[in-house]
Structures are given as structure tokens and as C-alpha cells.
Scaffold this motif. Structure first.
Motif, short mmCIF file in Angstrom:
data_model
loop_
_atom_site.label_atom_id
_atom_site.label_comp_id
_atom_site.label_asym_id
_atom_site.label_seq_id
_atom_site.Cartn_x
_atom_site.Cartn_y
_atom_site.Cartn_z
N LYS A 172 12.33 4.90 1.91
CA LYS A 172 10.88 4.76 1.78
C LYS A 172 10.16 5.88 2.51
N GLU A 173 10.68 6.28 3.67
CA GLU A 173 10.09 7.39 4.42
C GLU A 173 10.09 8.67 3.59
N HIS A 208 0.82 -1.22 0.00
CA HIS A 208 0.00 0.00 0.00
C HIS A 208 0.86 1.27 0.00
N VAL A 209 1.97 1.25 0.70
CA VAL A 209 2.81 2.44 0.77
C VAL A 209 3.91 2.46 -0.28
N LYS A 243 6.81 10.73 2.20
CA LYS A 243 6.63 12.16 2.49
C LYS A 243 6.43 12.95 1.20
N GLN A 244 7.20 12.61 0.17
CA GLN A 244 7.07 13.29 -1.12
C GLN A 244 5.69 13.02 -1.73
N LYS A 245 5.25 11.78 -1.64
CA LYS A 245 3.93 11.42 -2.17
C LYS A 245 2.83 12.17 -1.42
N ILE A 246 2.96 12.25 -0.10
CA ILE A 246 1.97 12.99 0.70
C ILE A 246 1.94 14.45 0.26
N LYS A 247 3.10 15.03 0.03
CA LYS A 247 3.18 16.43 -0.43
C LYS A 247 2.41 16.59 -1.74
N HIS A 248 2.63 15.67 -2.67
CA HIS A 248 1.95 15.75 -3.97
C HIS A 248 0.44 15.57 -3.82
#
Length: 145
Positions: free
Chosen positions: A89-90, A55-56, A94-99
Motif C-alpha cells: 500500500k505504501e 481514502h488512501v 507513493k506512485q499515486k502521489i508521483k502521478h
């Protein structure tokens, strides 16, 4: 002990998912003499790990590597490599959350404009925001390489 159909039903995952992980060399369940697979609590926990990691965004190879590290955490080399893998991975998450936050903000801005049927009036502004998000994603992907 649980039968495969019980595990897939209880965990609401397709049978094909378990077979896929088995083909990838991540052994799940034990084979009985008759060829049927049975599962215990540890197998179910392993499946939960795999589903969360998928999932992540963990690749199958990263999953295998991390699961291997969890089996042998005393080794300094394993600890260092697992720290590198998890830190990478962290940063990716974080980058994906930002996007995704950027997209969420755009959606919140768009909703009233679409509901009011004012999309055409705002189309250039929307296109610019989409382009900005695209450029941000593209830049982060280039930074990963």
C-alpha cells in the motif's frame, strides 16, 4: 454511547457508509434489543480507521485483513503478512502521489496559458504532456499486475 444518527452527524458520514461496512462484515456498533444500533468510542475510532483506509485506496478485503492483524499482532505470520500488505500500500500511495504531482505541475503550467487564451497555441505540447502522464500511469498499473 451514541445513536447512529449522532455518529453520522458528528462524523459527517452518510448512514449508508455504516450500513455498507456492516454488510461487508465489518461490524460497527452494537444492536440493542429493540434493533437500534448504538456506538461507543471504540466504534467511532474504527469508523475513522475505515474512512482513512478507504481514502488512501484500501479495498474492503484489505481493510478486513489489516483490522484482523491489529487484533492479533503477536503472531509471526500475521506480522509478516501485515508488513507485506502495508509495504504494498505504501508503494501504491507513493506512485499515486508521483502521478498527482505530475498532474499538478501540468495544471500550474496550463493556468496562465488558458487565462491568456493561448490554449490552441500550446495544445500539441499539452496533449504530449497528458499522453506522457497517461503512459506513466498505464506503466505503473501494468507493473502492479
Amino acid at each position: 454511547m451514541y445513536k447512529m444518527k449522532d455518529v453520522t452527524s458528528e462524523m459527517t458520514i452518510p448512514l449508508s457508509t455504516i450500513r455498507y461496512y456492516e454488510r461487508q462484515g465489518i461490524v460497527i456498533g452494537k444492536r440493542q434489543e429493540n434493533g437500534y444500533r448504538i456506538f461507543d468510542e471504540a466504534d467511532k475510532i474504527l469508523l475513522e480507521y475505515l474512512i482513512v483506509m478507504k481514502h488512501v485506496g484500501f479495498s474492503v478485503e484489505e481493510m478486513k485483513e489489516l483490522l484482523n492483524f491489529l487484533k492479533f499482532p503477536e503472531n509471526d505470520e500475521c506480522s509478516e503478512r501485515s508488513e507485506q500488505l502495508l509495504s504494498k500500500k505504501e508503494a501504491e500511495i507513493k506512485q499515486k502521489i508521483k502521478h498527482e504531482k505530475m498532474v499538478l505541475t501540468l495544471i500550474k503550467e496550463l493556468k496562465p496559458k488558458i487565462i491568456a487564451k493561448e490554449y490552441e497555441q500550446y495544445e500539441p505540447e499539452i496533449n504530449k504532456k497528458i499522453s506522457d502522464i497517461y503512459q506513466e500511469i498505464k506503466q505503473s498499473k501494468l507493473g502492479e499486475k
